[in-house]
Design a protein around this motif. Sequence first.
Motif, PDB file in Angstrom:
ATOM      1  N   TYR A 290     -16.669  44.458  13.750  1.00 25.20           N
ATOM      2  CA  TYR A 290     -17.625  45.180  14.578  1.00 25.20           C
ATOM      3  C   TYR A 290     -17.310  45.080  16.065  1.00 25.20           C
ATOM      4  O   TYR A 290     -17.419  46.051  16.806  1.00 25.20           O
ATOM      5  CB  TYR A 290     -19.022  44.645  14.279  1.00 25.20           C
ATOM      6  N   GLN A 291     -16.885  43.904  16.508  1.00 23.16           N
ATOM      7  CA  GLN A 291     -16.649  43.693  17.938  1.00 23.16           C
ATOM      8  C   GLN A 291     -15.509  42.705  18.120  1.00 23.16           C
ATOM      9  O   GLN A 291     -15.370  41.751  17.356  1.00 23.16           O
ATOM     10  CB  GLN A 291     -17.917  43.168  18.621  1.00 23.16           C
ATOM     11  N   ARG A 292     -14.673  42.954  19.135  1.00 23.07           N
ATOM     12  CA  ARG A 292     -13.542  42.069  19.401  1.00 23.07           C
ATOM     13  C   ARG A 292     -13.311  41.956  20.903  1.00 23.07           C
ATOM     14  O   ARG A 292     -13.418  42.938  21.625  1.00 23.07           O
ATOM     15  CB  ARG A 292     -12.268  42.592  18.735  1.00 23.07           C
ATOM     16  N   ALA A 299     -13.438  37.686  17.390  1.00 20.60           N
ATOM     17  CA  ALA A 299     -14.041  38.881  16.802  1.00 20.60           C
ATOM     18  C   ALA A 299     -15.099  38.497  15.791  1.00 20.60           C
ATOM     19  O   ALA A 299     -15.143  37.357  15.299  1.00 20.60           O
ATOM     20  CB  ALA A 299     -12.958  39.730  16.118  1.00 20.60           C
ATOM     21  N   THR A 300     -15.971  39.428  15.492  1.00 18.98           N
ATOM     22  CA  THR A 300     -16.930  39.245  14.410  1.00 18.98           C
ATOM     23  C   THR A 300     -16.180  39.253  13.083  1.00 18.98           C
ATOM     24  O   THR A 300     -15.110  39.855  12.948  1.00 18.98           O
ATOM     25  CB  THR A 300     -17.976  40.358  14.415  1.00 18.98           C
ATOM     26  N   ASP A 301     -16.751  38.588  12.098  1.00 24.57           N
ATOM     27  CA  ASP A 301     -16.121  38.474  10.783  1.00 24.57           C
ATOM     28  C   ASP A 301     -16.842  39.403   9.813  1.00 24.57           C
ATOM     29  O   ASP A 301     -18.018  39.186   9.497  1.00 24.57           O
ATOM     30  CB  ASP A 301     -16.201  37.030  10.305  1.00 24.57           C
ATOM     31  N   PRO A 302     -16.173  40.454   9.327  1.00 27.06           N
ATOM     32  CA  PRO A 302     -16.843  41.402   8.432  1.00 27.06           C
ATOM     33  C   PRO A 302     -17.132  40.847   7.042  1.00 27.06           C
ATOM     34  O   PRO A 302     -17.818  41.496   6.251  1.00 27.06           O
ATOM     35  CB  PRO A 302     -15.846  42.565   8.359  1.00 27.06           C
ATOM     36  N   SER A 303     -16.639  39.641   6.744  1.00 25.66           N
ATOM     37  CA  SER A 303     -16.861  39.069   5.419  1.00 25.66           C
ATOM     38  C   SER A 303     -18.075  38.164   5.347  1.00 25.66           C
ATOM     39  O   SER A 303     -18.441  37.692   4.262  1.00 25.66           O
ATOM     40  CB  SER A 303     -15.615  38.285   4.971  1.00 25.66           C
ATOM     41  N   VAL A 304     -18.704  37.909   6.490  1.00 23.68           N
ATOM     42  CA  VAL A 304     -19.879  37.034   6.506  1.00 23.68           C
ATOM     43  C   VAL A 304     -21.009  37.743   7.243  1.00 23.68           C
ATOM     44  O   VAL A 304     -20.770  38.644   8.056  1.00 23.68           O
ATOM     45  CB  VAL A 304     -19.567  35.688   7.193  1.00 23.68           C
ATOM     46  N   PRO A 305     -22.264  37.367   6.977  1.00 24.23           N
ATOM     47  CA  PRO A 305     -23.381  37.987   7.699  1.00 24.23           C
ATOM     48  C   PRO A 305     -23.257  37.754   9.202  1.00 24.23           C
ATOM     49  O   PRO A 305     -22.821  36.696   9.643  1.00 24.23           O
ATOM     50  CB  PRO A 305     -24.613  37.269   7.120  1.00 24.23           C
ATOM     51  N   GLY A 306     -23.636  38.743   9.957  1.00 25.09           N
ATOM     52  CA  GLY A 306     -23.563  38.641  11.406  1.00 25.09           C
ATOM     53  C   GLY A 306     -23.966  39.947  12.038  1.00 25.09           C
ATOM     54  O   GLY A 306     -24.428  40.869  11.349  1.00 25.09           O
ATOM     55  N   PRO A 307     -23.815  40.053  13.358  1.00 20.73           N
ATOM     56  CA  PRO A 307     -24.212  41.284  14.046  1.00 20.73           C
ATOM     57  C   PRO A 307     -23.468  42.489  13.478  1.00 20.73           C
ATOM     58  O   PRO A 307     -22.242  42.482  13.375  1.00 20.73           O
ATOM     59  CB  PRO A 307     -23.813  41.013  15.499  1.00 20.73           C
ATOM     60  N   TYR A 308     -24.215  43.499  13.095  1.00 22.72           N
ATOM     61  CA  TYR A 308     -23.606  44.714  12.553  1.00 22.72           C
ATOM     62  C   TYR A 308     -24.622  45.835  12.696  1.00 22.72           C
ATOM     63  O   TYR A 308     -25.821  45.610  12.811  1.00 22.72           O
ATOM     64  CB  TYR A 308     -23.221  44.528  11.082  1.00 22.72           C
ATOM     65  N   SER A 309     -24.115  47.058  12.683  1.00 23.35           N
ATOM     66  CA  SER A 309     -24.978  48.236  12.794  1.00 23.35           C
ATOM     67  C   SER A 309     -24.509  49.255  11.777  1.00 23.35           C
ATOM     68  O   SER A 309     -23.385  49.755  11.877  1.00 23.35           O
ATOM     69  CB  SER A 309     -24.911  48.822  14.211  1.00 23.35           C
ATOM     70  N   ILE A 310     -25.349  49.570  10.808  1.00 28.53           N
ATOM     71  CA  ILE A 310     -24.989  50.572   9.806  1.00 28.53           C
ATOM     72  C   ILE A 310     -24.888  51.963  10.426  1.00 28.53           C
ATOM     73  O   ILE A 310     -23.976  52.731  10.078  1.00 28.53           O
ATOM     74  CB  ILE A 310     -25.975  50.540   8.630  1.00 28.53           C
ATOM     75  N   PRO A 311     -25.770  52.363  11.364  1.00 29.56           N
ATOM     76  CA  PRO A 311     -25.542  53.659  12.016  1.00 29.56           C
ATOM     77  C   PRO A 311     -24.174  53.737  12.691  1.00 29.56           C
ATOM     78  O   PRO A 311     -23.514  54.782  12.641  1.00 29.56           O
ATOM     79  CB  PRO A 311     -26.684  53.750  13.039  1.00 29.56           C
ATOM     80  N   ARG A 312     -23.728  52.652  13.314  1.00 22.08           N
ATOM     81  CA  ARG A 312     -22.413  52.680  13.966  1.00 22.08           C
ATOM     82  C   ARG A 312     -21.287  52.646  12.936  1.00 22.08           C
ATOM     83  O   ARG A 312     -20.229  53.235  13.159  1.00 22.08           O
ATOM     84  CB  ARG A 312     -22.304  51.527  14.957  1.00 22.08           C
ATOM     85  N   HIS A 313     -21.502  51.960  11.829  1.00 24.19           N
ATOM     86  CA  HIS A 313     -20.522  52.007  10.740  1.00 24.19           C
ATOM     87  C   HIS A 313     -20.353  53.450  10.268  1.00 24.19           C
ATOM     88  O   HIS A 313     -19.226  53.948  10.137  1.00 24.19           O
ATOM     89  CB  HIS A 313     -21.003  51.124   9.576  1.00 24.19           C
ATOM     90  N   ALA A 314     -21.472  54.109  10.019  1.00 23.55           N
ATOM     91  CA  ALA A 314     -21.417  55.490   9.537  1.00 23.55           C
ATOM     92  C   ALA A 314     -20.859  56.422  10.604  1.00 23.55           C
ATOM     93  O   ALA A 314     -20.063  57.326  10.308  1.00 23.55           O
ATOM     94  CB  ALA A 314     -22.818  55.944   9.109  1.00 23.55           C
ATOM     95  N   GLY A 315     -21.260  56.211  11.864  1.00 17.68           N
ATOM     96  CA  GLY A 315     -20.769  57.059  12.945  1.00 17.68           C
ATOM     97  C   GLY A 315     -19.272  56.904  13.150  1.00 17.68           C
ATOM     98  O   GLY A 315     -18.562  57.885  13.403  1.00 17.68           O
TER      99      GLY A 315
END
Length: 647
Positions: A290-292, A299-315
């Motif tokens: 998500y961020q680096r 960077a954020t780790d996409p394999s563990v819970p943490g800051p994330y935004s599904i609208p930004r994932h989709a966008g």
Amino acid sequence: MATWAVWIAPSALFLVLVAWVQSCAHIEVPPALDDATRAAVISALAGALRDPEDKTDPTAAGVARGLHRPLAQRGPLVVSVLFEGRPQIRLMAYGDTLGQAVADASSQLVGEAQRIGLSPAIRTAARIKVDLVVARGPIVQSSSLIRALSVHPGLEGVAVTVEDERGDRAEAVLLPDEMFLYRLFGTYRPFDYIPEFTIGFDFERADMMLAGLARLPPGAYGSGRRSYTRVRTDSFVERPLSQRESGPPLPLRRGLPPPPPLTPESLRAGAIAGGRYLVAHLAPNGRYVYQRDLTTARATDPSVPGPYSIPRHAGTTYFLAELYRLTGEDFLREPIERAFAHLDELIRAGGCTGTLADGSPFACVIDLGQTITHLGSTALTVVALAEYQRATGDRRYEPMARALTAWILDMQRPDGTFHHVYDVASGRKDPEAQFFYYAGESALALARMHTITGEDRYRDAAERALDALVGWYDFFAGGFFYGEEHWTCIAAEAAYPAVDKARYRRFCNGYAAFLRWQQPLPGEFSDQIDYAGSYNVTPFMIPQNTPAGSRTESMISAYLLGRHQGHPEPAIRAQITLALEYALRQQLRADSDFSVSAKVDGIGAVPGTPVDRSVRIDFVQHVCSAMIRAAVLLEEEAAAGGGGGGT
């Protein structure tokens, strides 16, 4: 007379204050070095680094007249040897003239490279960066707040002179780009009771770093008499190895070289580079990094819970699908489908599925561990799915898109507005909550569903949504301010020609004019020439890079909508060009990634601001979407001799 004084006195007081601040803070900067002089400086330093046996005198007459330039306070000349984002050598040299300082730096460079055992391979591949201190100004110490605001981010560094009891002096300098690479800005807290409010630069941290750079004996820095100044530099960097013979050294402003010329080719290349950056940051589980931070590689780790935004994932996935549609680049297809698979997993795991009263299946997207979902997550997922179908003709995701759109339709009120928040467990729609972007994103989702299915219900719902969005401004002050309506204008153009209303064009023209008030023009602010084309509410703030992308996406749609209806707006067209010239400078390329960690490929990334190297996926999404759409626009205009079709 009293009335006159009431009106004039505040303005007069403000002008006096501005004049006082200007007289105290302004630093007069001499003319920049020319290309020949910069080339001579780099040539001498490169010789010392890579061919220390070469005894050519860099100050010899005829090499470059600029080397005889006198140096105020004898410099210093700060030389950094950068390899894989890290300074291998950093030294300071002095001289009465530039040539003398270069000779001093060259001598030091030979010794330092030998001392640390710098390998021939690193000597060859490393890039030499030069920062010549050319002017100084005071730092106000009477107020911690004024002191925190006294340094111009990215243009000014901080120097300290330390004098001991014998009168011996030592100097240390934090360069302008080091100030933001070390995150010294946006950290000062003027109010202890509002810890979230941070501004200015952190003087205490800067002072600690200066103490380290001074390299004095223990206790000498703290016991010495210290005086601080702001410094301006003439900064430039050697070209990367693959481009080294293609031109003179690259001048730097806020750590960035000039952008490439604005052409369809440069825009297309920038968009594809952004796509490659995002694909490289998509994990095997279909979730993005998500961020680096490009400097540290953290960077954020996409394999563990943490800051994330599904609208930004989709966008972000929507942008990749759009890029695939407009370029046909094969590397995009599998990652897009991987990101879709993750969204499908979220739908199934979140339990937001069922049947509506009319018997049609519905679904919505909700992130892991959440019980509340937001309209934007589902709306942008539909936009991405529809864009992929437009790109490929592959209809396998259409049932998923239909179920998601059924939920969006159920969230729409009869007046065209939407509920924005939904409790999955109870099935309750929040009647109050409203957020930026969601209504415009939903209107775009409905318009795109009409595009891929041809079904009137989607067109009609999109029209109701757009009527509500545009109609909200139908009051006496509605044409003087706007919210974040960039998705609204994208949706209005996407709905054309199925929905063809002049009021949408007039609305988007008004929104464009409103945004132009926030867009600095070239030459408008002498110290911020590199901010021209950005969007910013005041020259006293650092512009964010994302609006240069998202608002340009919107302006491209606004311009196209005007063209569709026979009323193209030249001012919007110029606005698009100006923003893209700014955005091209902000994107990391091979010539500007010298401060990027070797642990990450930063090519194609778009940081948050000109004085930041932190990248979030939506920064890249918006800027690069604007780039690829503008590339197509320019190509079509060229093919049509100045006019063209839509994107």
